[in-house]
Design an enzyme around this catalytic site. Structure first.
Site, PDB file in Angstrom:
ATOM      1  N   THR A 130      30.818  73.992  81.730  1.00 16.89           N
ATOM      2  CA  THR A 130      31.947  73.675  82.612  1.00 16.89           C
ATOM      3  C   THR A 130      32.514  72.291  82.353  1.00 16.89           C
ATOM      4  O   THR A 130      33.720  72.078  82.449  1.00 16.89           O
ATOM      5  CB  THR A 130      31.509  73.792  84.087  1.00 16.89           C
ATOM      6  OG1 THR A 130      31.088  75.141  84.346  1.00 16.89           O
ATOM      7  CG2 THR A 130      32.643  73.434  85.038  1.00 16.89           C
ATOM      8  N   ASP A 175      29.367  79.408  76.356  1.00 20.80           N
ATOM      9  CA  ASP A 175      29.077  79.478  77.783  1.00 20.80           C
ATOM     10  C   ASP A 175      27.561  79.526  77.922  1.00 20.80           C
ATOM     11  O   ASP A 175      26.887  80.249  77.186  1.00 20.80           O
ATOM     12  CB  ASP A 175      29.711  80.729  78.386  1.00 20.80           C
ATOM     13  CG  ASP A 175      29.625  80.748  79.904  1.00 20.80           C
ATOM     14  OD1 ASP A 175      28.486  80.876  80.414  1.00 20.80           O
ATOM     15  OD2 ASP A 175      30.662  80.658  80.565  1.00 20.80           O
ATOM     16  N   SER A 201      25.652  80.975  79.862  1.00 21.39           N
ATOM     17  CA  SER A 201      25.084  82.300  80.128  1.00 21.39           C
ATOM     18  C   SER A 201      24.824  83.070  78.838  1.00 21.39           C
ATOM     19  O   SER A 201      24.111  84.075  78.842  1.00 21.39           O
ATOM     20  CB  SER A 201      25.995  83.115  81.045  1.00 21.39           C
ATOM     21  OG  SER A 201      27.269  83.299  80.452  1.00 21.39           O
ATOM     22  N   THR A 204      25.619  74.695  83.467  1.00 21.49           N
ATOM     23  CA  THR A 204      24.584  74.561  84.494  1.00 21.49           C
ATOM     24  C   THR A 204      23.762  75.829  84.704  1.00 21.49           C
ATOM     25  O   THR A 204      22.613  75.755  85.131  1.00 21.49           O
ATOM     26  CB  THR A 204      25.211  74.162  85.841  1.00 21.49           C
ATOM     27  OG1 THR A 204      26.173  75.154  86.232  1.00 21.49           O
ATOM     28  CG2 THR A 204      25.892  72.799  85.740  1.00 21.49           C
ATOM     29  N   ASP A 205      24.325  77.001  84.399  1.00 16.95           N
ATOM     30  CA  ASP A 205      23.653  78.249  84.765  1.00 16.95           C
ATOM     31  C   ASP A 205      22.277  78.384  84.125  1.00 16.95           C
ATOM     32  O   ASP A 205      21.343  78.899  84.751  1.00 16.95           O
ATOM     33  CB  ASP A 205      24.512  79.455  84.398  1.00 16.95           C
ATOM     34  CG  ASP A 205      25.682  79.646  85.345  1.00 16.95           C
ATOM     35  OD1 ASP A 205      25.685  78.998  86.417  1.00 16.95           O
ATOM     36  OD2 ASP A 205      26.595  80.426  85.028  1.00 16.95           O
ATOM     37  N   THR A 221      15.214  73.265  88.619  1.00 14.62           N
ATOM     38  CA  THR A 221      15.838  74.571  88.808  1.00 14.62           C
ATOM     39  C   THR A 221      17.203  74.368  89.457  1.00 14.62           C
ATOM     40  O   THR A 221      17.428  73.382  90.176  1.00 14.62           O
ATOM     41  CB  THR A 221      14.946  75.486  89.668  1.00 14.62           C
ATOM     42  OG1 THR A 221      15.397  76.830  89.574  1.00 14.62           O
ATOM     43  CG2 THR A 221      14.923  75.055  91.116  1.00 14.62           C
TER      44      THR A 221
END
Length: 341
Positions: free
Chosen positions: A12, A56, A58, A88-89, A165
């Site tokens: 992001t 990304d 993910s 961040t994911d 986390t």
């Protein structure tokens, strides 16, 4: 040297709006840095390695973790520290994996990113990046680095990478480490909590590891979970280990069929690591009879490990050792400050 390498993977922090769809899409780093003239004011040499194309988070895979380790290893002697810009994911997964893959790390590797793209007015990305660079360069009076660890910096908190986390999808306080104190807190000044920071053996070199075996699965216990579902999960031919998210301090249903399946899987060399669904606290399988039965089934305690750390530790150990008993033994050891014994 006073020199830092920024490794830009995507995320992001480096995104902008597609003018046609309105959706966020990754930018090349030169466009990202153009939105942040503050970088030119920092009293340090900053160089950049960019993943092409940016990804990304993910879509991150173990092969890209190996690529990150390769970049850090190839540039290790030329920089004081490293800052990894990452989505961040899956940042906590990447930070955990790097902590195991970079053995005896003697320089800071700081992962950071943002919840709002760096080109937006209310971005958190600028502060996160600038402070991460400062941390990557920070040294004791004797010239040794303040934080020779893989860590995550976000919203004023410096966290051990394999204790972190993601806890918030919308707020700037996106990460925390419930079972381990912050390594530093950044306000007007950066306050380092030195008693919690690991110290490597500076007489030995950093040893990189590149091989991971991702034949791991995570399953979460819940009331009503069906035996046939568990059986199918345990019968995957290539499976080498399971991270089982149990109740409370490590409890599970006492159904004989479930215990028999876990015993059978263990006898076939599948390691089953028991971690709690609770964000805070530790697994104590001796505490209740429901947990003690798991111990009798040769289920391994994950202690106070995060799910991200347990999964990546298994991948690392399986990539290094073919013998499941060695993996089992090493899972019960504190290798990189990831568990409390």
């Amino acid at each position: 040297m006073n020199k830092v390498l920024i490794i830009y993977t995507g995320g992001t922090i480096g995104m902008d709006c597609n003018t046609k769809t309105g959706a966020l899409e990754p930018l090349q780093f030169d466009k990202l840095s153009a939105k942040m003239p503050e970088l030119a004011q920092m009293p340090t040499a900053i160089e950049v390695y960019q993943f092409a194309p940016p990804i990304d988070s993910s879509d991150i895979t173990p092969s890209q973790w190996s690529q990150l380790v390769r970049v850090i290893t190839d540039n290790y002697d030329g920089y004081d520290g490293f800052v990894v810009l990452h989505g961040t994911d899956t940042m906590a997964f990447t930070a955990s994996a790097l902590s195991f893959m970079l053995e005896n790390l003697t320089k800071p590797v700081v992962l950071t990113g943002s919840q709002v793209p760096i080109g937006h007015l209310r971005t958190d990305g600028k502060e996160n990046l600038i402070t991460s660079i400062e941390i990557a360069l920070a040294k004791h009076a004797d010239g040794l680095p303040m934080v020779p660890e893989v860590c995550i910096y976000f919203n004023g908190r410096l966290l051990r990478g394999n204790r972190s986390t993601k806890v918030n999808a919308d707020g700037f306080n996106a990460f925390d480490s419930f079972n381990y104190p912050h390594l530093a807190d950044a306000g007007i000044n950066i306050v380092y909590h030195e008693e919690y920071i690991m110290r490597p053996d500076y007489g030995k070199p950093m040893t990189p590891h590149f091989d991971l075996d991702p034949n791991v699965v995570i399953f979460t216990l819940f009331p009503g979970i069906q035996d046939n579902v568990v059986r199918h999960a345990l019968d995957v031919p290539e499976l080498r280990s399971i991270v089982m998210r149990s109740y409370g301090s490590g409890n599970a249903p006492q159904r004989p069929c479930l215990m028999d399946m876990l015993c059978d899987a263990s006898s076939r060399g599948i390691n089953i690591v028991n971690i709690s669904q609770c964000a805070e606290g530790t697994v104590e399988m001796e505490r209740y009879d429901t947990g003690y039965q798991l111990k009798n089934a040769r289920v391994i305690s994950g202690y106070d490990s995060t799910v991200e750390s347990a999964v990546t530790k298994l991948m690392y150990l399986q990539g290094k050792y073919s013998d499941p008993e060695v993996v089992r033994e090493k899972m019960s050891q504190n290798l990189r400050g990831e568990i409390s014994l």
